[in-house]
Design an enzyme around this catalytic site. Structure first.
Site, PDB file in Angstrom:
ATOM      1  N   ASN A  41      77.468  37.530  73.965  1.00  0.00           N
ATOM      2  CA  ASN A  41      77.806  37.431  75.386  1.00  0.00           C
ATOM      3  C   ASN A  41      76.640  36.933  76.239  1.00  0.00           C
ATOM      4  O   ASN A  41      76.686  36.998  77.465  1.00  0.00           O
ATOM      5  CB  ASN A  41      78.290  38.788  75.915  1.00  0.00           C
ATOM      6  CG  ASN A  41      79.605  39.195  75.280  1.00  0.00           C
ATOM      7  OD1 ASN A  41      80.483  38.365  75.057  1.00  0.00           O
ATOM      8  ND2 ASN A  41      79.749  40.483  74.979  1.00  0.00           N
ATOM      9  N   HIS A  72      73.633  38.097  76.732  1.00  0.00           N
ATOM     10  CA  HIS A  72      72.673  39.017  77.330  1.00  0.00           C
ATOM     11  C   HIS A  72      72.022  39.843  76.220  1.00  0.00           C
ATOM     12  O   HIS A  72      72.514  39.887  75.095  1.00  0.00           O
ATOM     13  CB  HIS A  72      73.313  39.917  78.411  1.00  0.00           C
ATOM     14  CG  HIS A  72      74.372  40.844  77.897  1.00  0.00           C
ATOM     15  ND1 HIS A  72      75.699  40.699  78.188  1.00  0.00           N
ATOM     16  CD2 HIS A  72      74.289  41.948  77.127  1.00  0.00           C
ATOM     17  CE1 HIS A  72      76.399  41.664  77.630  1.00  0.00           C
ATOM     18  NE2 HIS A  72      75.570  42.437  76.981  1.00  0.00           N
ATOM     19  N   CYS A 103      70.177  42.177  81.025  1.00  0.00           N
ATOM     20  CA  CYS A 103      68.920  41.432  80.963  1.00  0.00           C
ATOM     21  C   CYS A 103      69.189  40.095  80.292  1.00  0.00           C
ATOM     22  O   CYS A 103      69.875  40.033  79.260  1.00  0.00           O
ATOM     23  CB  CYS A 103      67.880  42.238  80.189  1.00  0.00           C
ATOM     24  SG  CYS A 103      66.328  41.388  79.906  1.00  0.00           S
TER      25      CYS A 103
END
Length: 418
Positions: free
Chosen positions: A315, A317, A352
């Site tokens: 995804n 991240h 993040c």
């Protein structure tokens, strides 16, 4: 006569042991019954023939018999022995070698087809494929602890255990036929660009497995409020049934395009609710609030942490397991050397990305910082944040003194722990 003999020399008689017939000279028509030619080692030529001729001497027939068998080259090689039943048999050593080769090849193929594990603890799900149990509501999968999954303590690391939990969660959705793309996205979720994200996780480790152990991981899901889902795990030793790890987590939905949280659509709820299991909490929830840390309240600060490309998940991240490694980077070394992680609670605040630069903060409570190696149980508070102070993860860890058996090598224990 010479031409006939030369021609016949290329067509030897069927039997090399037949006795050569003598040449008889007498009355009657001349006849040539056969000629045999054989080359000797010395180059001599042996000719055997049966011939009759009616020579006449002074007008009268002279009859005499001459045996050609006695007229032989002294350098001729004796004829081979007669062919019998014994010397017509094949070479037994070659035949035995061929049979042995065939037998060994067949045995090897049979062992590959009829493979049976030598270790009893590998009889259960030896290839770790996983299966649905308990009326289709619990997914079970086995994992063998590999040599590259253990740390300096000769036990599996907390990251290894967390990867097992994540792997079984995804395989559960896949085995149920709900996985389309992304991490656990169902067909209706994919239509709406929705993905699952974890908001809270709590893990209790009773004992860490070691190299060669086979662990059995059970996982199931249940409802958590109106717009959440709870996933629990139970990790046990597959051989003894001993409970090793218990974990619980809460998941919500997020739009992968807008990166905002979303409610659970009714269509999605209809897909997942049939798999909900009504069960008690596998972990007693730690409802204490996780404090916010800053550079003034933290005892240890580590700056300049950056994600690598391999840290990103499907995804785009950073994988949540990577956060744990970053949190422990700022833990004091005396704790890591003398204690082992027994419990961890995480609250995920923000994702993040690849270009993020992070800071890891740790505060030690419950004992003096100068005597951590000899302390009993220790509790730490953690914060993982961006450089602009935006919070990524808050956490709390508990540590217990390590067992001496973890360090044993040939019956020896390091002096500082003796």
């Amino acid at each position: 006569m010479v031409a006939t003999a030369a021609t016949s020399s290329f067509f030897p008689v069927p039997s090399s042991s037949a006795v050569a017939k003598s040449i008889k000279i007498g009355s009657g028509p001349a006849s040539l019954s056969g000629i045999k030619s054989k080359s000797a080692a010395s180059g001599g030529l042996l000719v055997k023939a049966n011939a009759q001729a009616p020579p006449k001497i002074n007008g009268s027939t002279a009859g005499f018999t001459t045996s050609v068998e006695n007229v032989k080259n002294e350098d001729d090689v004796p004829s081979p022995p007669p062919r019998t039943f014994i010397n017509q048999l094949p070479d037994w050593s070659m035949l035995l070698a061929a049979i042995t080769t065939i037998f060994l090849a067949a045995e090897k193929q049979w062992m590959m087809l009829d493979w049976k594990p030598r270790r009893p603890d590998m009889l259960i799900d030896p290839f770790g494929l996983g299966r649905i149990v308990q009326d289709g509501l619990v997914f079970r999968q086995n994992f063998s602890i590999r040599s590259y999954e253990i740390g300096a303590d000769r036990t599996a690391s907390i990251e290894t255990l967390m990867n097992h939990l994540q792997e079984t969660a995804l395989n559960h959705v896949k085995t149920a036929g709900l996985l389309v793309d992304g991490f656990g996205s169902t067909p209706e979720m994919s239509k709406r660009n929705l993905i699952w994200v974890v908001t809270r996780m709590q893990v209790l480790v009773d004992r860490y497995p070691t190299w060669g152990d086979v662990v059995q991981v059970d996982t199931w899901v249940s409802a958590s409020g109106k717009n959440g889902m709870r996933r629990d795990w139970l990790v046990r030793d597959s051989k003894t049934g001993e409970t090793l790890t218990r974990a619980s987590s809460v998941w919500v939905m997020m739009n992968k395009l807008t990166r905002r949280l979303s409610k659970i659509p009714e269509e999605v709820r209809g897909e997942i609710e049939p798999y909900f299991l009504n069960s008690d909490l596998v972990v007693d929830e730690d409802s204490r609030k996780l404090p916010k840390l800053d550079e003034n309240t933290a005892d240890y600060v580590l700056k300049g942490l950056t994600p690598r490309w391999s840290d990103l998940d499907i995804n785009q991240h950073v994988n949540n397991v990577k956060y744990i490694g970053w949190i422990l980077e700022s833990a004091p070394l005396p704790i890591l050397e003398s204690h082992e992680l027994s419990a961890i609670t995480l609250e995920y605040r923000r994702e993040c990305g690849r270009d993020s630069v992070l800071q890891s903060l740790t505060a030690v409570s419950g004992s003096g910082i100068g005597n951590l190696a000899n302390a009993g149980e220790i509790e730490c508070q953690h914060l993982l944040r961006l450089e602009d102070s935006a919070e990524i993860v808050r956490g709390r860890t508990k540590w217990r003194p390590k067992h001496a058996s973890n360090f044993c090598v040939m019956g020896q224990i390091p002096a500082e722990n003796a």
